[in-house]
Design an enzyme around this catalytic site. Structure first.
Site, mmCIF file in Angstrom:
data_model
loop_
_atom_site.group_PDB
_atom_site.id
_atom_site.type_symbol
_atom_site.label_atom_id
_atom_site.label_comp_id
_atom_site.label_asym_id
_atom_site.label_seq_id
_atom_site.Cartn_x
_atom_site.Cartn_y
_atom_site.Cartn_z
ATOM 1 C CD1 TRP A 571 -3.050 32.904 1.366
ATOM 2 C CD2 TRP A 571 -4.335 34.714 2.365
ATOM 3 N NE1 TRP A 571 -2.730 34.288 0.817
ATOM 4 C CE2 TRP A 571 -3.246 35.081 1.616
ATOM 5 C CE3 TRP A 571 -5.086 35.253 2.941
ATOM 6 C CZ2 TRP A 571 -3.208 36.585 1.504
ATOM 7 C CZ3 TRP A 571 -5.196 36.914 2.844
ATOM 8 C CH2 TRP A 571 -4.196 37.231 2.137
ATOM 9 C CG ASP A 609 -11.346 42.037 0.449
ATOM 10 O OD1 ASP A 609 -11.504 42.911 -0.288
ATOM 11 O OD2 ASP A 609 -11.700 41.983 1.657
ATOM 12 C CG HIS A 704 0.807 48.121 5.479
ATOM 13 N ND1 HIS A 704 0.314 48.616 4.131
ATOM 14 C CD2 HIS A 704 0.027 47.049 5.432
ATOM 15 C CE1 HIS A 704 -0.346 47.921 3.809
ATOM 16 N NE2 HIS A 704 -0.651 46.796 4.539
HETATM 17 N N1 GLN Z 1 -11.459 43.686 3.704
HETATM 18 C C1 GLN Z 1 -10.351 43.352 4.240
HETATM 19 C C2 GLN Z 1 -9.967 44.447 5.383
HETATM 20 O O1 GLN Z 1 -10.426 45.342 5.217
HETATM 21 C C3 GLN Z 1 -9.283 43.088 3.106
HETATM 22 C C4 GLN Z 1 -7.855 42.655 3.856
HETATM 23 C C5 GLN Z 1 -6.806 42.352 3.021
HETATM 24 O O2 GLN Z 1 -6.903 43.154 1.876
HETATM 25 N N2 GLN Z 1 -5.828 41.386 3.217
HETATM 26 O O3 GLN Z 1 -9.268 44.104 6.329
#
Ligand code: GLN
Ligand code: ZN
Length: 764
Positions: A571, A609, A704
């Site tokens: 990213w 992550d 979401h």
């Molecule tokens: N730890 C991050 C959050 O909770 C993970 C975000 C993600 O998976 N894109 O925002």
């Protein structure tokens, strides 16, 4: 004469005008006409500026209010039934497909979005079936061609090719089992014929038809379809330049070189080695070869000498009238212009080239290759020589300590001290979590207050100390809430983070940031990737302060929260002088120090992550192993330096691991959390089939959407999961971070989640 061409330009506007206008339209603040006016201004800016840089073949038709694949679907009448019959205008149907619509009694979710090849751009997936009734609702290519012409600018329209369009699509819900979208080619071709014939009638002399799937392994099975499609289209169309990008044609070149088209474009940024084979294949034909020598994917200045060498080689074989100098792909993946940057140093600014500067690059390279003696061209050539030399000199200034550390990585550094089975027991005792432990993925609502307070710090309206106090207060609120609702493994909530990559980039050495370097990710969502410019290292701990503070205000275990090396790399704009592998390993070492410091500070669980690990997968299967080896090794390097008692977590925003499953296992994270609320349980079945052995938290609800999942619904999910997964390995959590959610639904949803977990403890 060698012509120059740009394959596509960013459609966001120099100051993100399109995002602002589109969102204003969605919010009912401006009309469709006003939106059209803004689009027209942005297109005009693009055409006139690209032209002014001296580019011969200026693209048109690739502008979009949301996504170019969606534009084709709307134009081809590929509109799922669920969007029809609500009395929506064509424009509102278009946006409803892109982002869903929940207003005035209409409630339809968005179409599926997918990553555009290996980029961070997402396209809206066409839904196809035997019932698809293709027709040309409107001809965007002709409209924009005429729009540019009215401004006195002759353009080369861009169209996504029929084979790629179908292959990128998926079977619609009503499709018969086994239906393959490509089977619709005979029905779709008449629409393309009409589109292209109208373009020819409007006066376009050539057209760029993108067939990016030609760089994938799957295209090898589509030789017949390609032959049919292009033998039908060529007679009615303007001269077609068949365009490929992001990879190499490989064996597909054999049939591609035989297609009756006028030209072929290849990506020499991603796959420079394909030049020789391509030259050999096209030499006996009359094909014009378009060389993608100016990268559409990175932000580095092009080395003119290197590009000229490639161009000259092509000219020597084909003659200058059969060579075009082009960007490697559309410039959609780069920011609009470097001239918006005021904070980069002069030295840094001289390293980069954004879209407008890249347009100038293709023009200059083509002029030199055409033998131009123009004083301005010569001056630009000299200037480029100096810039490239300066960057190369900078690149030799490596951080020796970092380089040595990477060279000294040993296999032991990639391994935890004991195997998972041993760690599991040790951690159960140490963390003392109940059966079916509950946790979250890290972030809690990023409220307006958090964002304005951060903005105030940026503007110097509050001091660092005041800001830090504010963040501590936020953390405490989040901790108290988690205690109250009854979660087991807590998080600090990430209030201090502007973005999960930028936050780390800003604290690491080796990155620079732009003020206005926005790139479209999907629809009106743009990202501003950090740029890696030199060896990466960690001057100071990055998160220890916040995680320790969070731990200090609770007796419950606190989970530290980091972004993984592969995700930070994917990213960001990576450097071009050093491999991605080396950059990932440098990041991994910096994160390893952070992980170890967190453990020393008394944190007993750490989540790293890696949501981007899969999107970094190379396009060609034969390249997968190499990537997966270093990507997984980088994660292990970051996380394996701890004692057995430390529970490592990783998170992915998806669960269809399919072919990369063994690599997910090889990460050897103690716990992984994945998306599982939208996709059905079939995906968990794969975990079982592969015999996944570590702990796993499949998301029990979709974050979401603002919808609050009912307690019963979560219970049912847990019960279904336990039919597949062993009960001593199951964690219970949402399927992603909560930063985009409001507090109200977060509180209600997590209360239901905890209640369901308590029920499960009794039940199973
Ligand atoms: N730890 C991050 C959050 O909770 C993970 C975000 C993600 O998976 N894109 O925002
Ligand atoms: Zn996620």
């Amino acid at each position: 004469m060698v012509l120059s061409s740009v394959l596509g330009f960013p459609r966001i506007g120099v100051n993100r005008e399109v995002k602002k206008a589109v969102e204003a339209y969605w919010g009912g603040k401006i009309s469709a006409d006003e939106l059209t006016k803004v689009s027209a201004e942005v297109k005009k800016y693009n055409w006139t500026n690209v032209k002014a840089k001296g580019v011969d073949l200026v693209p048109s038709g690739e502008f979009s209010l949301y996504d170019h694949v969606l534009d084709h679907s709307a134009s081809f009448n590929v509109i799922p039934k669920r969007y029809l019959g609500h009395g929506l205008s064509a424009l509102d149907i278009y946006f409803a497909m892109g982002r869903g619509r929940q207003a005035d009694g209409v409630d339809v979710p968005a179409c599926e979005m997918k990553k555009w090849f290996d980029s961070n751009y997402h396209f809206v997936v066409p839904e196809l079936s035997d019932e698809t009734d293709f027709k040309l609702n409107f001809n965007k290519a002709v409209e924009e061609y005429n729009e540019a012409k009215a401004l006195g600018i002759e353009t080369r329209p861009v169209v996504l090719g029929p084979v790629s369009y179908l292959v990128l699509g998926k079977p619609a819900r009503e499709a018969k089992p086994g239906f393959q979208p490509i089977s619709l080619l005979p029905k779709l071709l008449p629409v393309y014929k009409q589109l292209l014939a109208e373009l020819k009638a409007a006066g376009a002399t050539s057209v760029q038809i993108d067939e990016p799937i030609l760089v994938l392994d799957t295209a090898a099975y589509l030789e017949k379809q390609y032959a049919t499609a292009y033998s039908e289209l060529v007679p009615v169309a303007p001269k077609i330049v068949l365009t490929t990008y992001f990879g190499r044609l490989d064996s597909n070149l054999t049939f591609v070189a035989k297609l009756p088209v006028a030209g072929l474009h290849i990506d020499l940024d991603r796959a420079p080695a394909q030049l020789n084979a391509t030259l050999a294949a096209v030499k006996p034909t009359s094909l014009v070869l378009s060389l993608g020598v100016v990268s559409g994917r990175n932000i580095w200045k092009t080395d003119f000498q290197a590009a000229i060498k490639l161009g000259q080689k092509a000219i020597d074989t084909l003659g200058s009238d059969r060579v075009i100098i082009a960007t490697s792909s559309s410039l959609l993946h780069t920011p609009v212009t470097l001239s918006s940057e005021n904070k980069l140093t002069a030295e840094q600014k001289d390293w980069f080239s954004f879209a407008l500067e890249k347009a100038s690059e293709v023009a200059v390279i083509a002029s030199v290759l055409s033998g131009s003696q123009d004083a301005q061209v010569t001056a630009l050539l000299e200037q480029n020589k100096k810039s490239i030399a300066a960057r190369r000199a900078f690149e030799t200034n490596s951080n020796d300590a970092v380089r040595k550390r990477v060279a000294a990585i040993t296999p032991e550094m990639l391994n935890r001290k004991s195997p998972f089975a041993v760690r599991l027991e040790v951690q159960k005792k140490h963390l003392d979590l109940p059966k079916f432990p509950t946790t979250t993925i890290g972030s809690f609502p990023q409220t307006k207050e958090i964002r304005t307070t951060r903005a105030k710090l940026g503007k110097g309206e509050i001091s660092q100390a005041e800001y830090d106090k504010f963040i501590e207060k936020e953390i405490e609120t989040v901790v108290r809430f988690q205690e109250k609702v009854g979660l087991d493994l807590l998080v600090h909530g990430e209030p201090e983070r502007n973005d999960m990559v930028q936050y780390f980039g800003e604290q690491l050495d080796g990155f620079v940031f732009t003020q206005n370097g926005w790139v479209q990710s999907y629809g009106s969502r743009y990202v501003r990737p950090p740029i890696i410019v030199s060896d990466v290292s960690r001057p100071f701990p990055m998160t220890v302060r916040w995680s320790s503070y969070a731990q200090s205000v609770t007796k419950k275990p606190m989970k530290g929260m980091l972004t993984g090396p592969v995700t930070i790399l994917n990213w960001s704009f990576p450097r071009a002088d050093v491999s991605r592998e080396i950059q990932a390993k440098q990041l991994a070492l910096a994160l390893r120090d952070e992980v170890n410091d967190l453990e020393k500070a008394g944190i007993s669980a750490i989540q790293v992550d890696e949501p981007a690990i899969r999107e970094g997968l190379p396009l060609r299967r034969s390249d997968w192993d190499t990537y997966l080896t270093w990507a997984v090794d980088s994660f292990r390097l970051a996380t394996a330096g701890v004692t057995d008692t430390l529970q490592t977590h990783s998170h992915f925003c998806y669960s269809d691991f399919g072919d990369i499953f063994p690599s997910i296992q090889r990460l050897d994270a103690d716990v992984i959390s994945i998306e599982a609320s939208k996709s059905d349980m079939k995906l968990l079945q794969t975990f079982k089939e592969y015999g996944y052995s570590n702990e796993i938290g499949p998301g029990v609800y979709d974050i979401h959407s603002p919808r609050v999942p009912g307690e019963q619904e979560i219970k049912d999910r847990i019960a279904a999961m336990l039919e597949i997964l062993p009960d001593h390995l199951l964690f219970i959590n949402p399927d992603c971070g909560l930063k985009t959610r409001g507090w109200k639904e977060t509180e209600a949803s997590l209360a239901n989640l905890v209640a369901a977990a308590r029920w499960a403890r009794q039940q199973f």
